[in-house]
Structures are given as structure tokens and as C-alpha cells.
Design a protein around this motif. Structure first.
Motif, PDB file in Angstrom:
ATOM      1  N   VAL A 167       0.732  -1.306  -0.178  1.00  0.00           N
ATOM      2  CA  VAL A 167       0.145   0.021  -0.044  1.00  0.00           C
ATOM      3  C   VAL A 167       0.778   1.092  -0.181  1.00  0.00           C
ATOM      4  CG1 VAL A 167      -1.749   1.228   1.212  1.00  0.00           C
ATOM      5  CG2 VAL A 167      -1.994  -1.200   1.112  1.00  0.00           C
ATOM      6  N   LEU A 192      -3.522   1.242  -6.890  1.00  0.00           N
ATOM      7  CA  LEU A 192      -3.351  -0.072  -6.394  1.00  0.00           C
ATOM      8  C   LEU A 192      -4.494  -1.025  -7.049  1.00  0.00           C
ATOM      9  CD1 LEU A 192      -1.942  -2.499  -4.705  1.00  0.00           C
ATOM     10  CD2 LEU A 192      -3.645  -1.817  -2.962  1.00  0.00           C
ATOM     11  N   VAL A 216      -5.939  -0.843   3.116  1.00  0.00           N
ATOM     12  CA  VAL A 216      -5.817   0.272   2.455  1.00  0.00           C
ATOM     13  C   VAL A 216      -6.674   1.236   3.324  1.00  0.00           C
ATOM     14  CG1 VAL A 216      -5.712  -0.678   0.123  1.00  0.00           C
ATOM     15  CG2 VAL A 216      -7.953   0.247   1.057  1.00  0.00           C
ATOM     16  N   ARG A 268      -5.377   5.016   4.078  1.00  0.00           N
ATOM     17  CA  ARG A 268      -4.433   5.229   3.338  1.00  0.00           C
ATOM     18  C   ARG A 268      -4.714   5.469   1.634  1.00  0.00           C
ATOM     19  NH1 ARG A 268       0.182   0.987   4.806  1.00  0.00           N
ATOM     20  NH2 ARG A 268       1.460   2.706   3.826  1.00  0.00           N
ATOM     21  N   LEU A 269      -5.495   4.763   1.224  1.00  0.00           N
ATOM     22  CA  LEU A 269      -5.978   5.139  -0.129  1.00  0.00           C
ATOM     23  C   LEU A 269      -7.566   5.128  -0.212  1.00  0.00           C
ATOM     24  CD1 LEU A 269      -3.908   2.117  -1.842  1.00  0.00           C
ATOM     25  CD2 LEU A 269      -3.243   4.328  -1.454  1.00  0.00           C
ATOM     26  N   VAL A 297     -10.955   3.726  -1.754  1.00  0.00           N
ATOM     27  CA  VAL A 297     -11.256   2.506  -2.484  1.00  0.00           C
ATOM     28  C   VAL A 297     -12.273   2.981  -3.856  1.00  0.00           C
ATOM     29  CG1 VAL A 297     -12.648   0.615  -2.324  1.00  0.00           C
ATOM     30  CG2 VAL A 297     -11.217   1.257  -0.437  1.00  0.00           C
ATOM     31  N   TYR A 311     -14.454  -2.693  -4.967  1.00  0.00           N
ATOM     32  CA  TYR A 311     -14.014  -3.961  -4.123  1.00  0.00           C
ATOM     33  C   TYR A 311     -15.145  -5.010  -4.272  1.00  0.00           C
ATOM     34  CZ  TYR A 311     -13.643  -6.541  -0.042  1.00  0.00           C
ATOM     35  OH  TYR A 311     -13.555  -7.725   1.080  1.00  0.00           O
ATOM     36  N   ALA A 326      -7.899   0.970  -5.793  1.00  0.00           N
ATOM     37  CA  ALA A 326      -7.852   1.964  -4.912  1.00  0.00           C
ATOM     38  C   ALA A 326      -6.944   3.044  -5.283  1.00  0.00           C
ATOM     39  CB  ALA A 326      -7.763   1.418  -3.461  1.00  0.00           C
ATOM     40  N   ASN A 361      -4.265   6.362  -4.697  1.00  0.00           N
ATOM     41  CA  ASN A 361      -3.609   7.532  -3.632  1.00  0.00           C
ATOM     42  C   ASN A 361      -4.217   8.930  -3.814  1.00  0.00           C
ATOM     43  OD1 ASN A 361      -2.107   9.029  -1.863  1.00  0.00           O
ATOM     44  ND2 ASN A 361      -0.424   7.733  -2.077  1.00  0.00           N
TER      45      ASN A 361
END
Ligand SMILES: C[S@@+](CC[C@H](N)C(=O)[O-])C[C@H]1O[C@@H](n2cnc3c(N)ncnc32)[C@H](O)[C@@H]1O
Length: 185
Positions: free
Chosen positions: A112, A121, A152, A155-156, A158, A161, A179, A181
Motif C-alpha cells: 500500500v 493499487l 488500504v 491510506r487509499l 477505494v 471492491y 484503490a 492514493n
């Protein structure tokens, strides 16, 4: 945790890119560096190269990596990701981080963290319940419900999913995430 071994075959030798990867590859900024972790024979390395990304291909299987050496746009990193050594990519960040059909939980934070600001990602691998359909069946190699979301979180952002049964390329339980950043590049 059981001893790390990837002796269990999974999808065999796939050559076509994953539809999940194809669907979300455009999240990565054009021309940005791509990382394919545990790339195997490089079906996704070839795919991202065709899309114009320089690629870093990481795997412990030297024979599989050898098929990628004739492309100067591919950086080969031949290493064992599970030997307890340092993360092999250091502080490098990538516009696209790809992981398919591979899980080694201790790497999730580094994976990640390797997504550059503005980058993406794409992760897809087998999930709990797959043991009913074949291998991998070792729980060490099967994602727990929500595990990629947890990885994630904070941090990221989505984009998509899924945690579901698929028929193709073989009957399996898979979990997958795309996902980004969202921090400023
Ligand atoms: C099922 S294959 C998936 C290959 C590719 N990602 C794909 O989806 O086509 C799993 C890959 O993980 C690699 N692998 C397994 N354990 C590894 C380790 N400890 N370090 C580096 N690569 C490893 C294997 O060599 C193999 O290429």
C-alpha cells in the motif's frame, strides 16, 4: 502462521490479463512507473508495457522472469519476498502497483505504501472459502473478509471492491480491490 510455502498451485499458468486489471488499469497516470509484485511469467507486465508504462517485475522465479529480460522497459527484481529481508523496493513509489494471485500478509503495508500520490493499487487474489474449490486452500494464502479494505483503510481511496465466487478462469473465491492514493502528487 504456517510456514511460508507457495507449493500449492493456483490458476496454473495464465497468459491473458485479469479482467479486473484491465478494468482499472486506466486509474494509473499515463506513462507512470508500474510495479508487478510476484509477477510470474509476466502477463500483467506485458499488459502494462503495452499501455505505455515502464515496469518493475518482481518474483523469486528466475525462469519466469527470464522471459521478460528482452524488454528494456522492464526492470527485473529477482528476489524472495518472504525471506525476512528488507522490502526490495526501498522508498520507491509507483503510479501503478499490481498484485494478482499472491498473498504474503506481512507485505501488505509496504504494498500500500508503494502507491505514489495520484497512483493506483490493483490487487486480486484468492479469498477464504476457496478451499471448497481447490487450491490455494492454506489459510495463509486466503484473504479474510474485508482484508484488502482493511489494508488500504486511511491510506487509499477505494474505487471498487469485490469478495465473491467466480467461475473463470476457474471456480474460485476471490477478493479484489482497486484503490487510489488521493494525496497530492
Ligand atoms: C500464482 S503465481 C501468480 C503470478 C502472476 N501474479 C499472475 O497473476 O499471473 C504466484 C507467483 O508468486 C511468486 N512467488 C511465490 N512466493 C514468492 C516469494 N516468496 N517471493 C517472490 N515471489 C514469490 C511465484 O514465483 C509465482 O510467480
Amino acid at each position: 502462521m504456517q510456514a511460508p510455502t507457495h507449493s500449492e498451485p493456483s490458476h496454473g499458468h495464465l497468459t491473458a490479463p485479469s479482467p479486473w486489471v484491465e478494468r482499472f488499469a486506466s486509474l494509473a497516470p499515463a506513462g507512470g512507473a508500474a510495479l508487478d509484485l510476484a509477477c510470474g511469467a509476466g502477463r500483467h507486465v506485458r499488459y502494462v508495457r503495452a499501455r505505455g508504462h515502464p515496469a518493475t517485475a518482481v518474483d523469486r522465479d528466475g525462469a519466469a522472469l527470464a522471459a521478460l529480460t528482452n524488454d528494456p522497459g522492464v526492470e527485473i527484481v529477482h528476489t524472495d519476498l518472504e525471506d525476512g529481508g528488507p522490502w526490495p523496493l526501498g522508498q520507491r513509489r509507483f503510479a501503478l502497483v499490481l498484485v494478482t494471485n499472491y498473498l504474503w500478509r506481512p507485505l501488505l503495508p509496504a504494498i500500500v505504501g508503494a502507491v505514489a500520490p495520484g497512483g493506483a493499487l490493483i490487487y486480486e487474489t484468492f479469498a477464504r472459502g476457496n478451499e471448497k474449490h481447490g487450491k490455494p486452500s492454506n489459510p495463509d494464502f486466503l484473504l479474510r473478509p474485508g482484508e484488502l479494505l482493511d489494508a488500504v483503510a486511511g491510506r487509499l481511496r477505494v474505487v471498487a471492491y469485490e469478495d465473491l465466487y467466480v467461475e473463470r478462469p476457474k471456480p474460485a473465491m476471490v477478493q479484489r480491490i482497486a484503490a487510489v492514493n488521493a494525496s497530492e502528487p
